[in-house]
Design a protein around this motif. Structure first.
Motif, PDB file in Angstrom:
ATOM      1  N   ALA A 190       0.948  -1.253  -0.057  1.00 47.36           N
ATOM      2  CA  ALA A 190       0.025   0.010  -0.020  1.00 47.36           C
ATOM      3  C   ALA A 190       0.804   1.126   0.166  1.00 47.36           C
ATOM      4  O   ALA A 190       0.457   2.309  -0.106  1.00 47.36           O
ATOM      5  CB  ALA A 190      -0.869   0.145   1.087  1.00 47.36           C
ATOM      6  N   GLY A 191       2.188   1.142   0.057  1.00 52.64           N
ATOM      7  CA  GLY A 191       3.143   2.246  -0.054  1.00 52.64           C
ATOM      8  C   GLY A 191       3.199   2.992   1.151  1.00 52.64           C
ATOM      9  O   GLY A 191       3.567   4.239   1.133  1.00 52.64           O
ATOM     10  N   ARG A 192       3.037   2.234   2.351  1.00 52.16           N
ATOM     11  CA  ARG A 192       2.982   2.929   3.726  1.00 52.16           C
ATOM     12  C   ARG A 192       4.309   2.801   4.460  1.00 52.16           C
ATOM     13  O   ARG A 192       4.480   3.350   5.402  1.00 52.16           O
ATOM     14  CB  ARG A 192       1.819   2.425   4.533  1.00 52.16           C
ATOM     15  N   MET A 193       5.145   1.884   3.927  1.00 58.61           N
ATOM     16  CA  MET A 193       6.471   1.689   4.787  1.00 58.61           C
ATOM     17  C   MET A 193       7.311   0.488   3.918  1.00 58.61           C
ATOM     18  O   MET A 193       6.636  -0.008   3.014  1.00 58.61           O
ATOM     19  CB  MET A 193       6.085   1.079   6.119  1.00 58.61           C
ATOM     20  N   SER A 194       8.319   0.450   4.029  1.00 57.62           N
ATOM     21  CA  SER A 194       9.086  -0.805   3.502  1.00 57.62           C
ATOM     22  C   SER A 194       8.628  -2.098   4.256  1.00 57.62           C
ATOM     23  O   SER A 194       8.195  -2.015   5.407  1.00 57.62           O
ATOM     24  CB  SER A 194      10.525  -0.550   4.014  1.00 57.62           C
ATOM     25  N   GLY A 195       8.699  -3.134   3.445  1.00 57.00           N
ATOM     26  CA  GLY A 195       8.507  -4.311   3.944  1.00 57.00           C
ATOM     27  C   GLY A 195       9.679  -4.893   4.830  1.00 57.00           C
ATOM     28  O   GLY A 195       9.336  -5.932   5.264  1.00 57.00           O
ATOM     29  N   THR A 196      10.669  -4.192   5.193  1.00 58.13           N
ATOM     30  CA  THR A 196      11.790  -4.981   5.868  1.00 58.13           C
ATOM     31  C   THR A 196      11.659  -4.928   7.160  1.00 58.13           C
ATOM     32  O   THR A 196      10.913  -4.737   8.102  1.00 58.13           O
ATOM     33  CB  THR A 196      12.860  -3.738   5.704  1.00 58.13           C
TER      34      THR A 196
END
Length: 288
Positions: free
Chosen positions: A262-268
């Motif tokens: 959703a573009g809300r954070m990195s998936g890291t």
């Protein structure tokens, strides 16, 4: 004087901890996430729990995450996760959290050690005696290796600062007995059990999967607490398969992956955690 448990009800979000490309805590993404969730029926936030990868954060990082959460929560209550297996160290973390305006602390049994029930009672009483804020006990034996037995929880409920329980114990009879006793506010901690627990009288839930579909989770809990069983069931039934799928791979990988989509954070995530599989994310994105 006893602390009221009424604050610990409704839908609480155990926050993920966003990381930037270099692996540092992404405070801007965390602040944006908290601000967005504030308007979606959330009762409060729990940073630095297992969903927040707290075990992979330094003590300084944990306090910084807490500070960002408090600054972004628009006055909603914040309960800080505090954990470990060395009592002196956990007491230090608790005292550090208590220098901030937290509504309480979430504390689990000491993991790895597997103490007796007498040892658990002494552990939690020592923390409660040292705390200036309420304690929310965290019964999660598949992470700690030890169960909080019903007799232990009822004994701990006598302490004026032990007021609530995040219930991941997997024992429906114990949950029902604690609800009937009424001294601890029971919060469902297993997301798939939210409907059954709240319908039986639990006060609410601390639900990682409610980072998404937040309004629906909040509405289900509110309807159940108002006795609107059929309407709540209609909302819950299509959501349940999605909730179950979210936990097919280790938490918080799928939640972070969905938030990244959703573009809300990195998936890291921090090692040894690994990202959710693409196949699972695609399945989750297609429902409910």
């Amino acid at each position: 004087m006893p602390v009221s448990s009424s604050l610990f009800s409704g839908l609480w979000i155990p926050l993920v901890t966003p990381f930037g490309a270099a692996g540092q805590v992404d405070h801007a993404a965390l602040a944006a996430l908290v601000r967005d969730l504030c308007g979606r029926g959330v009762a409060g936030f729990v940073p630095c729990g297992s969903t927040g990868e707290a075990a992979a954060l330094t003590a300084e990082e944990q306090l910084a995450v807490l500070d960002t959460t408090l600054a972004s929560a628009s006055g909603l209550p914040v309960v800080m996760g505090v954990g470990g297996y060395r009592l002196a160290g956990v007491l230090d973390a608790l005292q550090a959290a208590c220098t901030r305006p937290v509504a309480g602390v979430l504390v689990a049994a000491p993991y790895y050690i597997r103490p007796s029930q007498d040892g658990l009672r002494a552990w939690f009483r020592a923390l409660a005696d040292a705390s200036r804020v309420p304690l929310v006990l965290y019964d999660i034996p598949y992470r700690t290796g030890v169960r909080l037995e019903l007799s232990t929880l009822l004994a701990l409920a006598e302490h004026p600062r032990i007021v609530a329980l995040k219930d991941c114990g997997g024992d429906a009879a114990k949950t029902a007995a604690l609800i009937a006793d009424g001294r601890l506010a029971v919060l469902a901690g297993e997301d798939a059990q939210i409907f059954g627990s709240v319908a039986a009288g639990a006060a609410g839930a601390i639900a990682a999967s409610a980072h998404l579909h937040t309004e629906r989770f909040a509405r289900v809990i509110a309807l159940l607490r108002d006795g609107a069983l059929q309407e709540a069931r209609t909302l819950w039934q299509p959501l349940l398969p999605w909730v179950q799928a979210v936990f097919e791979e280790p938490n918080p990988g799928p939640i972070k992956g969905l938030l990244a989509q959703a573009g809300r954070m990195s998936g890291t995530l921090r090692a040894p955690m690994t990202p959710a599989s693409g196949a699972l994310l695609q399945r989750l994105l297609s429902r409910p």
